[in-house]
Design an enzyme around this catalytic site. Structure first.
Site, PDB file in Angstrom:
ATOM      1  N   SER A 149      56.148 -71.736 -42.047  1.00 22.98           N
ATOM      2  CA  SER A 149      57.425 -71.822 -42.764  1.00 22.98           C
ATOM      3  C   SER A 149      57.307 -70.977 -44.020  1.00 22.98           C
ATOM      4  O   SER A 149      56.206 -70.831 -44.558  1.00 22.98           O
ATOM      5  CB  SER A 149      57.714 -73.274 -43.158  1.00 22.98           C
ATOM      6  OG  SER A 149      58.752 -73.312 -44.127  1.00 22.98           O
ATOM      7  N   TYR A 162      54.573 -81.242 -45.884  1.00 28.07           N
ATOM      8  CA  TYR A 162      55.007 -80.275 -44.860  1.00 28.07           C
ATOM      9  C   TYR A 162      54.525 -78.866 -45.225  1.00 28.07           C
ATOM     10  O   TYR A 162      53.944 -78.159 -44.396  1.00 28.07           O
ATOM     11  CB  TYR A 162      56.525 -80.319 -44.758  1.00 28.07           C
ATOM     12  CG  TYR A 162      57.161 -79.267 -43.877  1.00 28.07           C
ATOM     13  CD1 TYR A 162      57.229 -79.443 -42.494  1.00 28.07           C
ATOM     14  CD2 TYR A 162      57.700 -78.109 -44.428  1.00 28.07           C
ATOM     15  CE1 TYR A 162      57.821 -78.477 -41.693  1.00 28.07           C
ATOM     16  CE2 TYR A 162      58.291 -77.142 -43.629  1.00 28.07           C
ATOM     17  CZ  TYR A 162      58.353 -77.329 -42.267  1.00 28.07           C
ATOM     18  OH  TYR A 162      58.941 -76.374 -41.475  1.00 28.07           O
TER      19      TYR A 162
HETATM   20  N1  LIG Z   1      64.942 -74.729 -38.923  1.00 31.97           N
HETATM   21  C1  LIG Z   1      64.406 -74.379 -40.075  1.00 31.97           C
HETATM   22  O1  LIG Z   1      65.091 -74.230 -41.104  1.00 31.97           O
HETATM   23  C2  LIG Z   1      62.930 -74.109 -40.166  1.00 31.97           C
HETATM   24  C3  LIG Z   1      62.422 -73.517 -41.330  1.00 31.97           C
HETATM   25  C4  LIG Z   1      61.051 -73.281 -41.427  1.00 31.97           C
HETATM   26  C5  LIG Z   1      60.221 -73.611 -40.370  1.00 31.97           C
HETATM   27  N2  LIG Z   1      60.745 -74.188 -39.246  1.00 31.97           N
HETATM   28  C6  LIG Z   1      59.820 -74.546 -38.176  1.00 31.97           C
HETATM   29  O2  LIG Z   1      60.330 -74.085 -36.947  1.00 31.97           O
HETATM   30  C7  LIG Z   1      59.913 -74.968 -35.897  1.00 31.97           C
HETATM   31  C8  LIG Z   1      61.116 -75.417 -35.092  1.00 31.97           C
HETATM   32  O3  LIG Z   1      62.050 -76.016 -35.953  1.00 31.97           O
HETATM   33  P1  LIG Z   1      63.539 -76.376 -35.486  1.00 31.97           P
HETATM   34  O4  LIG Z   1      64.405 -76.218 -36.676  1.00 31.97           O
HETATM   35  O5  LIG Z   1      63.881 -75.665 -34.227  1.00 31.97           O
HETATM   36  O6  LIG Z   1      63.392 -77.926 -35.222  1.00 31.97           O
HETATM   37  P2  LIG Z   1      64.032 -78.874 -34.093  1.00 31.97           P
HETATM   38  O7  LIG Z   1      63.981 -80.247 -34.640  1.00 31.97           O
HETATM   39  O8  LIG Z   1      65.341 -78.340 -33.637  1.00 31.97           O
HETATM   40  O9  LIG Z   1      62.992 -78.721 -32.921  1.00 31.97           O
HETATM   41  C9  LIG Z   1      61.709 -79.273 -32.990  1.00 31.97           C
HETATM   42  C10 LIG Z   1      61.337 -79.767 -31.628  1.00 31.97           C
HETATM   43  O10 LIG Z   1      60.014 -80.293 -31.700  1.00 31.97           O
HETATM   44  C11 LIG Z   1      59.980 -81.500 -30.962  1.00 31.97           C
HETATM   45  N3  LIG Z   1      58.902 -82.344 -31.471  1.00 31.97           N
HETATM   46  C12 LIG Z   1      58.887 -83.077 -32.612  1.00 31.97           C
HETATM   47  N4  LIG Z   1      57.741 -83.754 -32.705  1.00 31.97           N
HETATM   48  C13 LIG Z   1      57.014 -83.433 -31.612  1.00 31.97           C
HETATM   49  C14 LIG Z   1      55.740 -83.828 -31.133  1.00 31.97           C
HETATM   50  N5  LIG Z   1      54.979 -84.712 -31.804  1.00 31.97           N
HETATM   51  N6  LIG Z   1      55.305 -83.312 -29.962  1.00 31.97           N
HETATM   52  C15 LIG Z   1      56.069 -82.438 -29.266  1.00 31.97           C
HETATM   53  N7  LIG Z   1      57.281 -82.047 -29.660  1.00 31.97           N
HETATM   54  C16 LIG Z   1      57.747 -82.537 -30.818  1.00 31.97           C
HETATM   55  C17 LIG Z   1      61.358 -82.132 -31.168  1.00 31.97           C
HETATM   56  O11 LIG Z   1      61.672 -83.070 -30.148  1.00 31.97           O
HETATM   57  C18 LIG Z   1      62.256 -80.905 -31.154  1.00 31.97           C
HETATM   58  O12 LIG Z   1      62.757 -80.629 -29.859  1.00 31.97           O
HETATM   59  C19 LIG Z   1      59.141 -76.094 -36.598  1.00 31.97           C
HETATM   60  O13 LIG Z   1      57.764 -75.797 -36.560  1.00 31.97           O
HETATM   61  C20 LIG Z   1      59.643 -76.035 -38.019  1.00 31.97           C
HETATM   62  O14 LIG Z   1      58.722 -76.569 -38.939  1.00 31.97           O
HETATM   63  C21 LIG Z   1      62.068 -74.446 -39.116  1.00 31.97           C
END
Ligand SMILES: NC(=O)c1ccc[n+]([C@@H]2O[C@H](COP(=O)([O-])OP(=O)(O)OC[C@H]3O[C@@H](n4cnc5c(N)ncnc54)[C@H](O)[C@@H]3O)[C@@H](O)[C@H]2O)c1
Length: 272
Positions: A149, A162
């Site tokens: 991130s 986080y």
């Molecule tokens: N969306 C943002 O703004 C953002 C910003 C920085 C980083 N990220 C990173 O991008 C990645 C995806 O984020 P997103 O926004 O698509 O989130 P999201 O919540 O849409 O998707 C995350 C997925 O991970 C699954 N998940 C959660 N815990 C789990 C576990 N223990 N085992 C297996 N699966 C699990 C959830 O069911 C979900 O489908 C993450 O690593 C997040 O930290 C996102």
């Protein structure tokens, strides 16, 4: 956009989520066979079924990234199904609303919340990388992409656990690139900025969203596809000279002095 992934097997953890599902689709459209792994089995099945309905090859697996047994079972099932593994996108993370709400500054940090973030985001990602390497090393080929991130790069008043758990993911990425580069395995980290997925936007206070929007240098916030394209590019042979990198797709949020984007109006007359 086509990334020439024909015949490759790509495993995407958190593949049922916003960025994960977009990555599954873009990689499938680039010819990869997709393993959608997620703790939400029903949503993972739905993503895989959707891809199959469009003529792509995809299966869904249940994964709990907090469980070593579950991670190992996912890799065993992938090997049993396809007999090879070319790409792993470690995208899943602990992003529940409860965790996000409690994960504040260090003075108020509950040890359990710190441990929970590291158990999934860091330990789970490490175990996933290790199991991937055990399959990829004998084949002398493979690509791992770890999702960190942009919050892993800079200090913040919230999400201390986080951010730290994701900073560790960046360092793990460099370690893998260093130890396994000569064995034909590349490992890079992607660093999304605030990206329009339901989990990111659901409980975001308006002040925080406004602040991020102001510090984002591009006209708008990113969409899941903006991250997925970077992942698919890094997974492709077009990126064969790129390893050990931590690449932000954050509209430039992390590359300028905070507050200065606003001052552009004052110095240069450029309206935001
Ligand atoms: N969306 C943002 O703004 C953002 C910003 C920085 C980083 N990220 C990173 O991008 C990645 C995806 O984020 P997103 O926004 O698509 O989130 P999201 O919540 O849409 O998707 C995350 C997925 O991970 C699954 N998940 C959660 N815990 C789990 C576990 N223990 N085992 C297996 N699966 C699990 C959830 O069911 C979900 O489908 C993450 O690593 C997040 O930290 C996102």
């Amino acid at each position: 956009m086509h990334y020439e992934l024909e015949g490759k097997v790509a495993l995407i953890t958190g593949g049922a989520g916003g960025i994960g599902a977009a990555t599954c689709r873009i990689m499938a459209e680039s010819g990869a066979r997709i393993v959608v792994a997620d703790i939400a089995t029903d949503r993972a099945e739905a993503v895989a079924a959707d891809l199959r309905a469009s003529g792509h090859e995809a299966i869904a697996l249940t994964l709990d990234l907090g469980s070593e047994d579950s991670i190992r079972a996912m890799y065993r099932a992938t090997e049993a199904r396809y007999g090879r593994l070319d790409i792993v996108d470690n995208n899943a993370a602990l992003l529940t609303a409860d965790q996000a709400q409690r994960d504040g500054d260090i003075e108020h940090m509950r040890t359990d919340d710190w441990d929970a973030a590291f158990a999934v985001n860091t330990r789970g990602t490490m175990i996933s990388c290790r199991e991937a390497l055990r399959l990829m090393t004998p084949a002398r080929r493979g690509v791992i992409i770890n999702t960190a991130s942009n919050l892993a790069l800079q200090g913040n008043v919230i999400q201390a656990a986080y951010s730290a758990s994701k900073a560790a993911v960046i360092q793990m990425t460099r370690a893998i690139a260093t130890s396994h580069g000569k064995l034909g395995i590349r490992c890079n980290a992607v660093l999304p900025g605030l990206t329009g997925t339901p989990s990111a936007l659901a409980h975001l206070p308006a002040e925080l969203r406004e602040t991020v929007e102001e510090e984002t240098l591009t006209p708008g916030l990113g969409a899941p596809e903006d991250i997925a394209h970077l992942v698919a590019f890094l997974a492709s042979d077009a990126a064969r000279y790129i390893t050990g990198q931590a690449m932000a797709a954050d509209g430039g949020t992390s590359v300028h002095v905070p507050g200065y984007a606003r001052l552009n109006r004052f110095f240069n007359g450029v309206a935001a």
